[in-house]
Design a protein around this motif. Structure first.
Motif, PDB file in Angstrom:
ATOM      1  N   MET A   1       5.408 -46.697 -51.063  1.00 50.74           N
ATOM      2  CA  MET A   1       6.691 -46.117 -51.419  1.00 50.74           C
ATOM      3  C   MET A   1       6.914 -46.262 -52.912  1.00 50.74           C
ATOM      4  O   MET A   1       6.412 -47.157 -53.564  1.00 50.74           O
ATOM      5  CB  MET A   1       7.821 -46.751 -50.630  1.00 50.74           C
TER       6      MET A   1
ATOM      7  N   HIS B   1      14.169 -43.004 -48.258  1.00 57.97           N
ATOM      8  CA  HIS B   1      15.141 -44.043 -47.917  1.00 57.97           C
ATOM      9  C   HIS B   1      15.813 -44.526 -49.187  1.00 57.97           C
ATOM     10  O   HIS B   1      15.307 -44.291 -50.285  1.00 57.97           O
ATOM     11  CB  HIS B   1      14.478 -45.217 -47.185  1.00 57.97           C
TER      12      HIS B   1
ATOM     13  N   MET C   1      16.431 -47.711 -50.989  1.00 58.94           N
ATOM     14  CA  MET C   1      15.922 -49.082 -50.933  1.00 58.94           C
ATOM     15  C   MET C   1      16.934 -50.016 -51.575  1.00 58.94           C
ATOM     16  O   MET C   1      17.447 -49.737 -52.659  1.00 58.94           O
ATOM     17  CB  MET C   1      14.614 -49.117 -51.729  1.00 58.94           C
TER      18      MET C   1
ATOM     19  N   HIS D   1      13.937 -43.957 -52.651  1.00 57.82           N
ATOM     20  CA  HIS D   1      12.480 -44.103 -52.501  1.00 57.82           C
ATOM     21  C   HIS D   1      11.917 -43.031 -51.599  1.00 57.82           C
ATOM     22  O   HIS D   1      12.588 -42.527 -50.716  1.00 57.82           O
ATOM     23  CB  HIS D   1      12.157 -45.457 -51.852  1.00 57.82           C
TER      24      HIS D   1
HETATM   25 CU   LIG Z   1      11.447 -48.484 -50.527  1.00 56.75          CU
END
Ligand SMILES: [Cu+2]
Length: 170
Positions: A87, A110, A112, A76
């Motif tokens: 996001m 990141h 996720m 993400h």
């Molecule tokens: Cu995320």
């Protein structure tokens, strides 16, 4: 003989440093310290952060991520839309140009995790696999910790040691 011992000592030390820095190297890809924040009991999502570098001379792409602790893992990014930070999944994988790095960190990129099957508990770790187009599969160990890696303590005692104002002398 002495020289040999010194070299062995240095090697042992660097081994320890590498272990605590918690890094991975495969082909041209290096990954530094994958970590995730602890989650609450009922949380169904989490996020993994790390730093990844492409030390090679050709581009590579992180095409997917997976972990046994979640149903799904997606790469993400955060994007601002009409002043709101949202996001979204990075489409087509995350490209890493030769000689570049990407920082996965809170508020930015990141990995996720959806459908967490277990609570991420501080002090534990869990496996995560990243698949690169060229470098292949990298099996990582994600540390669960409250924040980004604590910087090496440089507590030199330079602050907080002032004598208190109401100290009474005898
Ligand atoms: Cu995320």
């Amino acid at each position: 003989m002495k020289r040999y011992l010194l070299a062995a000592g240095a090697l042992a030390l660097s081994g320890i440093a590498a272990a605590s820095a918690h890094s991975y190297l495969q082909k041209d890809i290096s990954i530094l310290h994958p970590w995730a924040r602890p989650t609450a009991e009922a949380a169904k999502t989490g996020a993994v952060y790390l730093s990844v570098s492409n030390r090679g001379e050709t581009a590579d792409t992180i095409v997917s991520a997976s972990t046994p602790v979640a149903d799904k893992a997606e790469i993400h990014e955060h994007v601002e839309e009409n002043g709101v930070l949202r996001m979204r999944a990075v489409q087509g994988g995350l490209k890493l140009a030769p000689g570049t790095s990407a920082e996965f960190k809170p508020g930015g990129l990141h990995i996720m995790l959806f459908g967490l099957k277990q609570r991420l508990e501080e002090g534990t770790s869990f496996p995560l696999t990243l698949v690169f187009e060229k470098a292949g599969k990298l099996a990582l160990d994600v540390r669960v910790q409250r924040g980004p890696s604590e910087a090496p303590a440089d507590a030199s005692g330079s602050h907080g040691a002032h004598s208190s104002g109401d100290h009474k002398a005898h």
